[in-house]
Write an enzyme that holds these catalytic residues in place. Structure first.
Site, PDB file in Angstrom:
ATOM      1  N   LYS A 133      40.065  44.361  41.334  1.00  0.00           N
ATOM      2  CA  LYS A 133      40.378  42.957  41.032  1.00  0.00           C
ATOM      3  C   LYS A 133      39.163  42.029  41.170  1.00  0.00           C
ATOM      4  O   LYS A 133      39.091  41.006  40.475  1.00  0.00           O
ATOM      5  CB  LYS A 133      41.518  42.457  41.928  1.00  0.00           C
ATOM      6  CG  LYS A 133      42.833  43.179  41.716  1.00  0.00           C
ATOM      7  CD  LYS A 133      43.398  42.942  40.319  1.00  0.00           C
ATOM      8  CE  LYS A 133      44.706  43.644  40.110  1.00  0.00           C
ATOM      9  NZ  LYS A 133      45.213  43.565  38.743  1.00  0.00           N
ATOM     10  N   GLU A 176      48.167  34.162  40.369  1.00  0.00           N
ATOM     11  CA  GLU A 176      49.393  34.832  40.807  1.00  0.00           C
ATOM     12  C   GLU A 176      48.938  36.091  41.525  1.00  0.00           C
ATOM     13  O   GLU A 176      47.832  36.587  41.261  1.00  0.00           O
ATOM     14  CB  GLU A 176      50.256  35.186  39.576  1.00  0.00           C
ATOM     15  CG  GLU A 176      49.886  36.479  38.853  1.00  0.00           C
ATOM     16  CD  GLU A 176      48.552  36.398  38.091  1.00  0.00           C
ATOM     17  OE1 GLU A 176      48.004  35.291  37.946  1.00  0.00           O
ATOM     18  OE2 GLU A 176      48.086  37.458  37.649  1.00  0.00           O
ATOM     19  N   SER A 181      41.770  52.724  41.606  1.00  0.00           N
ATOM     20  CA  SER A 181      41.732  51.263  41.461  1.00  0.00           C
ATOM     21  C   SER A 181      41.696  50.523  42.788  1.00  0.00           C
ATOM     22  O   SER A 181      41.191  49.397  42.852  1.00  0.00           O
ATOM     23  CB  SER A 181      42.935  50.781  40.652  1.00  0.00           C
ATOM     24  OG  SER A 181      44.139  51.207  41.266  1.00  0.00           O
TER      25      SER A 181
HETATM   26  C1  LIG Z   1      47.881  40.391  39.335  1.00  0.00           C
HETATM   27  C2  LIG Z   1      48.978  41.094  40.020  1.00  0.00           C
HETATM   28  C3  LIG Z   1      48.631  42.505  40.390  1.00  0.00           C
HETATM   29  C4  LIG Z   1      48.002  42.890  41.550  1.00  0.00           C
HETATM   30  N1  LIG Z   1      47.550  44.170  41.755  1.00  0.00           N
HETATM   31  C5  LIG Z   1      47.654  45.127  40.921  1.00  0.00           C
HETATM   32  C6  LIG Z   1      46.990  46.414  41.139  1.00  0.00           C
HETATM   33  C7  LIG Z   1      46.999  47.391  40.127  1.00  0.00           C
HETATM   34  C8  LIG Z   1      47.749  47.192  38.846  1.00  0.00           C
HETATM   35  O1  LIG Z   1      47.166  46.143  38.103  1.00  0.00           O
HETATM   36  P1  LIG Z   1      46.433  46.462  36.700  1.00  0.00           P
HETATM   37  O2  LIG Z   1      45.202  47.229  37.006  1.00  0.00           O
HETATM   38  O3  LIG Z   1      46.136  45.127  36.104  1.00  0.00           O
HETATM   39  O4  LIG Z   1      47.417  47.272  35.897  1.00  0.00           O
HETATM   40  C9  LIG Z   1      46.324  48.579  40.313  1.00  0.00           C
HETATM   41  N2  LIG Z   1      45.659  48.854  41.464  1.00  0.00           N
HETATM   42  C10 LIG Z   1      45.641  47.956  42.470  1.00  0.00           C
HETATM   43  C11 LIG Z   1      44.893  48.288  43.719  1.00  0.00           C
HETATM   44  C12 LIG Z   1      46.313  46.709  42.338  1.00  0.00           C
HETATM   45  O5  LIG Z   1      46.294  45.832  43.381  1.00  0.00           O
HETATM   46  C13 LIG Z   1      47.727  41.998  42.675  1.00  0.00           C
HETATM   47  O6  LIG Z   1      48.201  40.875  42.723  1.00  0.00           O
HETATM   48  O7  LIG Z   1      46.978  42.406  43.571  1.00  0.00           O
END
Ligand SMILES: CC/C=C(/N=C/c1c(COP(=O)(O)O)cnc(C)c1O)C(=O)O
Length: 381
Positions: free
Chosen positions: A81, A103, A364
């Site tokens: 992120k 969000e 991720s």
């Molecule tokens: C934007 C809402 C999604 C969130 N996180 C999604 C997330 C995801 C899924 O989100 P995407 O990669 O956007 O599909 C995958 N791996 C981790 C470690 C994540 O935290 C958040 O708020 O942290």
């Protein structure tokens, strides 16, 4: 629309002009060499890029294929992120905005937003479903520690989709001084292609590293899919290559159950949050053991990839994800985020059901935030 008939700007008339202005700012500011240099410098010195592509030999034995993990879990904050948050904050700063809103579900995007809010000295407010405030408490504390205001959202299902609804309303009211840091490849244009741009650093690195370590391109790339940003970030660099794409969605109690978050595997075309895409059926309650996948829609480019057969998507159940969560912890001493575990479980299926021999999996995020949830499922005493 950029993705066949998917995507677009399905928003009320008053939003059209601000989004057109944002798209213009993206083209004028974020596509310049100067921007890319500044973006790259902050990614390296602050976030810790490049991340390793790690050949997980013990997991490979367990899966029956050569598994290479792209270590986004090693980034500052513990997830991919931060890549998007830095890019969007740089854009916001150069566009003269002095307030960030976001969000969050897993709290990783919220944490990344709080980080760049502190770094760029911008007022920061994060909207988070009350349900997620409870199950990702550590991240709520981290956000507040870094000066972000966390606003619990109780309307609707008090989840990620409800947080997006409230953030979009705030953005419409405060578009002159506020930048809405969308946390995934979702929302009205230009958000999906902006987030893809900022996450594509993952795949650019992984492609070079794979060729260097394997001696050729990998057979397949695999990632978990919530909104779809870490998956697109990995896939984008390989899109014209003969490399297969697989996405593991939040399958909750199963794609054929009435509690899941897997619109690509088991959903329908519809408009949500300003984009034409795929969403779960009306009689399905959105659910995933992982807060970051607990979203009823998905990025429009994934809907397009599914339609073209360029990628395959599967609902990964809570139990399959929890099993993968524990297997990586035991075989490699790496604890993944529950979201990430859905990608690992998908990779295990790909290894078992196809003749792909080399598989890159997007790690991720890390699982520190999920210790309480995991403790509820595993009796390790
Ligand atoms: C934007 C809402 C999604 C969130 N996180 C999604 C997330 C995801 C899924 O989100 P995407 O990669 O956007 O599909 C995958 N791996 C981790 C470690 C994540 O935290 C958040 O708020 O942290």
């Amino acid at each position: 629309a950029a993705f066949g008939e998917f995507g677009g700007r399905h928003v009320p008339e008053p939003m059209q002009e601000p989004l057109a202005r944002l798209a213009a700012a993206f083209e004028d500011i974020a596509k310049t060499e100067a921007f890319h240099e500044e973006f790259r410098a902050i990614l390296e010195s602050y976030a810790g890029r490049p991340t390793p592509l790690y050949h997980a030999e013990r997991l490979s034995e367990a899966y029956g294929a050569e598994i290479y993990l792209k270590r986004e879990d090693l980034l500052h904050g513990g997830a991919h992120k931060i890549n998007n948050a830095i890019g969007q904050a740089l854009l916001a700063e150069k566009a003269g905005k002095d307030r960030l809103i976001a969000e969050t579900g897993a709290g990783q995007h919220g944490t990344a937003t709080a980080m760049v809010g502190a770094l760029f000295d911008l007022d920061t407010e994060v909207y988070m479903g009350e349900k997620d405030v409870q199950r990702q408490r550590m991240n709520v504390f981290r956000m507040r520690l870094m000066g972000a205001q966390v606003n619990p959202v109780t309307q609707g299902g008090a989840g990620l989709a409800d947080a997006v609804d409230v953030a979009l309303e705030d953005f419409m009211e405060n578009v002159d001084d506020t930048h809405y840091m969308v946390g995934s490849v979702v929302g009205p244009d230009p958000f999906p292609r902006m987030v893809r741009e900022f996450q594509s650093v993952i795949g650019k690195e992984a492609r070079e590293q794979a060729i260097e370590q394997i001696g050729e391109l990998p057979d397949a790339c695999v990632a978990c899919v919530g909104g779809g940003s870490n998956a697109i970030g990995l896939f984008h660099a390989f899109r014209d290559d003969d490399v297969a794409f697989y996405g593991g969605e939040g399958g909750g109690e199963g794609g054929d159950s009435d509690r899941h978050a897997a619109p690509l595997d088991s959903g329908k075309e519809d408009v949500i949050h300003g984009m034409r895409t795929r969403v779960i059926d009306d009689d399905v309650e959105v659910h995933s053991v992982s807060a970051g996948l607990d979203y009823p829609g998905v990025g429009p480019e994934h809907a397009r990839f599914r339609e073209l057969g360029r990628a395959q998507y599967r609902a990964i159940t809570d139990d399959e994800a929890l099993e993968a969560f524990r297997e990586l912890s035991r075989t490699e001493g790496i604890i993944p985020a529950l979201e990430t575990a859905h990608g690992l479980a998908m990779a295990k299926k790909v290894a078992a059901e196809t003749d792909h021999e080399t598989i890159v999996v997007n790690l991720s995020g890390r699982g520190d935030k999920d210790m309480e949830t995991a403790a509820e499922h595993f009796d390790l005493d």
